[in-house]
Motif scaffolding. Structure first.
Motif, short mmCIF file in Angstrom:
data_model
loop_
_atom_site.label_atom_id
_atom_site.label_comp_id
_atom_site.label_asym_id
_atom_site.label_seq_id
_atom_site.Cartn_x
_atom_site.Cartn_y
_atom_site.Cartn_z
N SER A 64 0.57 2.99 3.85
CA SER A 64 -0.44 3.66 4.59
C SER A 64 -1.42 2.69 5.21
N PHE A 65 -0.93 1.71 6.18
CA PHE A 65 -1.82 0.71 6.46
C PHE A 65 -2.87 1.33 7.65
N ASN A 66 -4.05 0.76 7.42
CA ASN A 66 -5.26 1.15 7.97
C ASN A 66 -5.98 -0.02 8.31
N GLY A 67 -6.12 -0.57 9.56
CA GLY A 67 -6.86 -1.70 9.59
C GLY A 67 -8.06 -1.89 9.53
N VAL A 68 -9.03 -0.78 9.41
CA VAL A 68 -10.24 -0.72 9.19
C VAL A 68 -10.60 -0.66 7.52
N VAL B 118 -9.33 -5.20 -4.19
CA VAL B 118 -8.01 -5.49 -4.50
C VAL B 118 -7.27 -4.32 -4.89
N GLY B 119 -7.80 -3.26 -5.31
CA GLY B 119 -7.44 -1.95 -5.52
C GLY B 119 -6.92 -1.16 -4.32
N GLY B 120 -7.95 -1.27 -3.50
CA GLY B 120 -7.92 -0.45 -2.13
C GLY B 120 -6.52 -1.16 -1.09
N VAL B 121 -6.70 -2.67 -1.38
CA VAL B 121 -5.47 -3.21 -0.45
C VAL B 121 -4.28 -3.18 -1.29
N VAL B 122 -4.14 -2.96 -2.40
CA VAL B 122 -2.82 -2.64 -3.24
C VAL B 122 -2.32 -1.66 -3.02
N ALA B 123 -3.13 -0.47 -2.95
CA ALA B 123 -2.82 0.92 -2.93
C ALA B 123 -2.51 1.17 -1.49
N MET B 124 -3.09 0.51 -0.36
CA MET B 124 -2.51 0.40 0.77
C MET B 124 -1.30 -0.09 1.03
N TRP B 125 -1.02 -1.27 0.32
CA TRP B 125 0.30 -1.94 0.47
C TRP B 125 1.22 -1.21 -0.05
#
Length: 163
Positions: free
Chosen positions: A105-109, A94-101
């Motif tokens: 800084s979208f990264n598909g992997v 959740v932290g990684g997805v929220v940080a990306m959002w």
């Protein structure tokens, strides 16, 4: 399930009396004949052994693997640690997805890894937590199976003063 794991464990061998579930006012269920028994565990540090119990109702000979008190507690700690690790996977995902959002800084992997961590954590955490709570160190013939098996072995709580 009881929380007390003892060297001499009190238990009940249940024999399911009916093949099909019967309807009652409380819902649907099976009826069981209950037979109290005691199981002596191996000494701490010793390998688990197989205990054979004969069902007084039908005469079936049932084999259960019995673990020592220390081994049972070790297994419970392992399942509990894995359940907490699953919770950590959820938090990290959740932290990684929220940080990306939030940082655009979208990264598909990384999105795939984050969502995978969330799904694995949600799937494994409750199962492992349940295993930690239900593991009493006696396995076989449905002793740890949540379904309606023919011969479950239910570990019982010891009597406490004042009960």
């Amino acid at each position: 399930m009881p929380r007390v794991v003892e060297q001499i464990q009190r238990a009940e061998l249940w024999h399911r009396n009916t093949f099909l579930a019967t309807a009652t006012a409380a819902g649907t269920g099976w009826t069981y004949a209950r037979h109290p028994t005691e199981i002596k565990r191996p000494a701490d540090g010793r390998a688990p052994f197989v205990k054979e119990i004969t069902c007084p109702t039908c005469g079936d000979r049932l084999r259960f693997r019995v673990h020592s008190v220390a081994s049972t507690r070790r297994r419970q700690r392992l399942f509990r640690a894995l359940a907490w690790t699953s919770l950590g996977l959820i938090v990290a995902g959740v932290g990684g997805v929220v940080a990306m959002w939030t940082t655009d800084s979208f990264n598909g992997v990384l999105l795939f890894l984050g969502l995978t961590a969330i799904v694995v954590g949600l799937g494994a955490g409750p199962s492992l937590g349940s295993m930690a709570a239900d593991d009493m160190g006696i396995t076989g013939h449905g002793a740890s199976n949540p379904g309606a098996v023919k011969h479950p072995l239910q570990v019982t709580e010891p009597e406490r003063p004042g009960d």
